[in-house]
Design an enzyme around this catalytic site. Sequence first.
Site, PDB file in Angstrom:
ATOM      1  N   ASP A  39     -38.466  83.720  45.050  1.00 23.56           N
ATOM      2  CA  ASP A  39     -37.773  84.124  43.996  1.00 23.56           C
ATOM      3  C   ASP A  39     -38.915  84.621  43.090  1.00 23.56           C
ATOM      4  O   ASP A  39     -40.269  84.170  43.406  1.00 23.56           O
ATOM      5  CB  ASP A  39     -36.886  83.134  43.495  1.00 23.56           C
ATOM      6  CG  ASP A  39     -36.420  83.609  42.136  1.00 23.56           C
ATOM      7  OD1 ASP A  39     -35.762  84.754  41.947  1.00 23.56           O
ATOM      8  OD2 ASP A  39     -36.228  82.844  41.069  1.00 23.56           O
ATOM      9  N   ASP A  53     -35.880  78.720  42.160  1.00 24.11           N
ATOM     10  CA  ASP A  53     -35.573  77.717  41.170  1.00 24.11           C
ATOM     11  C   ASP A  53     -34.135  77.601  40.748  1.00 24.11           C
ATOM     12  O   ASP A  53     -33.871  76.907  39.839  1.00 24.11           O
ATOM     13  CB  ASP A  53     -36.404  78.048  40.087  1.00 24.11           C
ATOM     14  CG  ASP A  53     -35.896  79.129  39.298  1.00 24.11           C
ATOM     15  OD1 ASP A  53     -35.792  80.371  39.943  1.00 24.11           O
ATOM     16  OD2 ASP A  53     -35.686  79.107  38.011  1.00 24.11           O
ATOM     17  N   ASP A  56     -38.755  84.968  38.759  1.00 23.43           N
ATOM     18  CA  ASP A  56     -38.666  84.344  37.598  1.00 23.43           C
ATOM     19  C   ASP A  56     -38.345  82.753  37.740  1.00 23.43           C
ATOM     20  O   ASP A  56     -37.472  82.448  38.672  1.00 23.43           O
ATOM     21  CB  ASP A  56     -37.414  85.043  36.622  1.00 23.43           C
ATOM     22  CG  ASP A  56     -37.664  86.511  36.248  1.00 23.43           C
ATOM     23  OD1 ASP A  56     -38.852  86.670  35.858  1.00 23.43           O
ATOM     24  OD2 ASP A  56     -36.920  87.206  36.547  1.00 23.43           O
TER      25      ASP A  56
END
Length: 223
Positions: free
Chosen positions: A15, A172, A17
């Site tokens: 991922d 996250d 961000d």
Amino acid sequence: MNSKNIYLAKGLLFDLDGTLVNSLKDLACSANATRLHFGLSPLPEEKMVTFIGQGMKNLVFQALNQNEKLLEEGIQFFRTHYEKHCLDHTRPYPGVPETLAFFHEKIPMAVVTNKPYSFSKKILDHFCLSPFFLTLVGGDTCDTKKPHPEPILMALKKMDLSPSPEIILVGDSEADILGAQNAHILSCAVTYGLRKKEYLEKFSPHLLIQSFSELTQIIQPEL
């Protein structure tokens, strides 16, 4: 969720961000600028963080109090503002360049993010991270976003890989964990990003790490 084992990997997906880069402040600033454009008062970053992870449209929709009538203009305003300011405060998390360099040419890697492709590429290029990855799948690259498996499967196809327990998605948020589950690959949740450990554990990731550099201790290339 045993992070002490060694995992053999044929491919790594990341991922963006909250995983590779800390972009919260710039996203929150652009979202608040969009709110101010419509006469709404700013929201704290602690509130904005709950809007991030499902793509730009959802971020703007939530930031505008779920007002559908403002959404189209809001997206246009946000896009223009963020294009100018997406690198003001955004930085790679500690250990990201070094860890990617460690795995480069050992394990094929790609980025799968719900962030629009153009913004994602601009950030990766700016921090000289793009050369580490075989491909980038953005939130507008295909018709669906994580947790749908399609973006993950698209990245694997471009990498000439198939879903297996030797593919690990590092992210996250619940979108990453559930996306990995839906694509039948392993998930590795990071606790330094935009979601807290206790929240991430609810979605049963296979691994949990507290720093990006931990990946070098628990992942090895499958020979």
